[in-house]
Scaffold this active site. Structure first.
Site, PDB file in Angstrom:
ATOM      1  N   ARG A 102       0.860  -1.193   0.000  1.00 34.19           N
ATOM      2  CA  ARG A 102       0.000   0.000   0.000  1.00 34.19           C
ATOM      3  C   ARG A 102       0.887   1.230   0.000  1.00 34.19           C
ATOM      4  NH1 ARG A 102      -1.828  -1.792   5.321  1.00 34.19           N
ATOM      5  NH2 ARG A 102      -4.010  -1.450   4.774  1.00 34.19           N
ATOM      6  N   GLU A 203       5.185   5.858  17.952  1.00 32.43           N
ATOM      7  CA  GLU A 203       4.719   6.798  18.971  1.00 32.43           C
ATOM      8  C   GLU A 203       5.703   6.878  20.134  1.00 32.43           C
ATOM      9  OE1 GLU A 203       2.871   4.098  17.908  1.00 32.43           O
ATOM     10  OE2 GLU A 203       2.029   5.423  16.384  1.00 32.43           O
ATOM     11  N   SER A 222      -1.812   3.259   8.963  1.00 33.46           N
ATOM     12  CA  SER A 222      -2.541   3.021   7.705  1.00 33.46           C
ATOM     13  C   SER A 222      -4.025   2.812   7.989  1.00 33.46           C
ATOM     14  CB  SER A 222      -1.956   1.790   7.007  1.00 33.46           C
ATOM     15  OG  SER A 222      -2.234   0.617   7.748  1.00 33.46           O
ATOM     16  N   ASN A 245       3.866  -5.915  17.546  1.00 32.16           N
ATOM     17  CA  ASN A 245       4.709  -5.465  18.664  1.00 32.16           C
ATOM     18  C   ASN A 245       3.834  -4.783  19.710  1.00 32.16           C
ATOM     19  OD1 ASN A 245       4.869  -3.283  16.288  1.00 32.16           O
ATOM     20  ND2 ASN A 245       4.920  -2.220  18.249  1.00 32.16           N
TER      21      ASN A 245
END
Ligand code: 8IG
Length: 282
Positions: A102, A203, A222, A245
């Site tokens: 993508r 993050e 996404s 994760n």
């Protein structure tokens, strides 16, 4: 405008004068020509960790380089393949269009490029799209390798794929019926709220805590923008995240892309079977 410009409208999604749906129509025309099929039934987008799972859906009958199709570019992420495939869905006689990669918002190509796969699928007649991704998990009970159904999302990109005054309803972005269908295949599947960050950095732990406070269970880069575009085009959406994760601060060790690929390899069997069984039922 010259006659030539009028006769050949731009297929450059980055040009504001371009109609993105016309580019999707041009892409669909190339796919029709290569596959010999007027329509496809279901589209799938394979995200991080889902790369191998497409093979279990059925036989690949046509494989097309993204670069041969208007509006599509090269794969930007290691471990993603830059092709799309037309796959027979078992022996149902139906056909899936499987995007092996993508375009992510963080690539800076604009939102139109991000949702071009979705609009191309819609232009080919797909009524349903399955959006998969690899993501960070916020819940302790979801170890790496856990697939989770997306129940809803929070779009923190501050962008929309929709242009103009078009107020698309997002009450059921992720079609409840399709989630029920996935649970018929695997009753143990949990649901969660996916929070799309812009990326490409992961993050901070504080941002992960924020995602939790506002109702998130999964963090990624996404899916939300694609899901919105799919709803605009009237498609039903199934979203499945693979927790690859623990999100930052949820575990004690820093994140790396190799860990993500590893979790994907390990979960490939369960996810592949899940995807194949669900797509056969759609
Ligand atoms: I794979 O922890 C994958 N993609 N935003 N955070 C965000 N995206 C991701 C993560 C993650 N893991």
């Amino acid at each position: 405008m010259t006659d030539i410009a009028a006769a050949s409208p731009s297929l450059d999604l980055a040009d504001p004068a371009t109609d993105p749906f016309a580019v999707a129509d041009a892409a669909a025309a190339v796919i029709r020509e290569r596959t010999g099929l007027e329509t496809h039934d279901v589209a799938l987008v394979l995200g991080s960790g889902w790369g191998q799972t497409g093979d279990l859906i059925g036989e690949t009958l046509t494989e097309i380089d993204n670069t041969d199709v208007p509006g599509f570019g090269r794969a930007a992420v290691a471990g993603h393949s830059g092709t799309m495939r037309s796959v027979a869905i078992g022996d149902t006689g139906r056909r899936a269009l499987v995007f092996g990669t993508r375009t992510h918002f963080y690539e800076g190509k604009g939102v139109r490029a991000v949702v071009h796969n979705v609009r191309t699928a819609a232009a080919l007649g797909c009524r349903t799209i399955v959006l998969t991704n690899g993501c960070g998990g916020l819940r302790e009970e979801w170890p790496p390798g856990t697939p989770v159904l997306i129940r809803d999302h929070i779009n923190l990109t501050a962008h929309s794929p929709i242009e103009g005054a078009n107020f698309v309803d997002l009450t059921d972005v992720y079609t409840p019926r399709l989630r029920d269908l996935a649970r018929e295949v695997d009753a143990g599947l949990d649901e969660g709220v996916y929070v799309q960050f812009r990326g490409p950095h992961y993050e901070t732990p504080a941002e992960v805590q924020m995602a939790k406070v506002i109702g998130g269970d999964l963090v990624g880069m996404s899916t939300s923008l694609e899901a919105i575009a799919a709803r605009q085009s009237g498609m039903d959406v199934l979203g499945i995240s693979l927790v690859t994760n623990p999100a930052a601060g949820i575990s004690k060790t820093p994140l790396n892309h190799e860990e993500v690929l590893e979790a994907g390899r390990n979960a490939a069997q369960r996810c592949g079977k899940l995807l194949a069984a669900v797509v056969a039922k759609i």
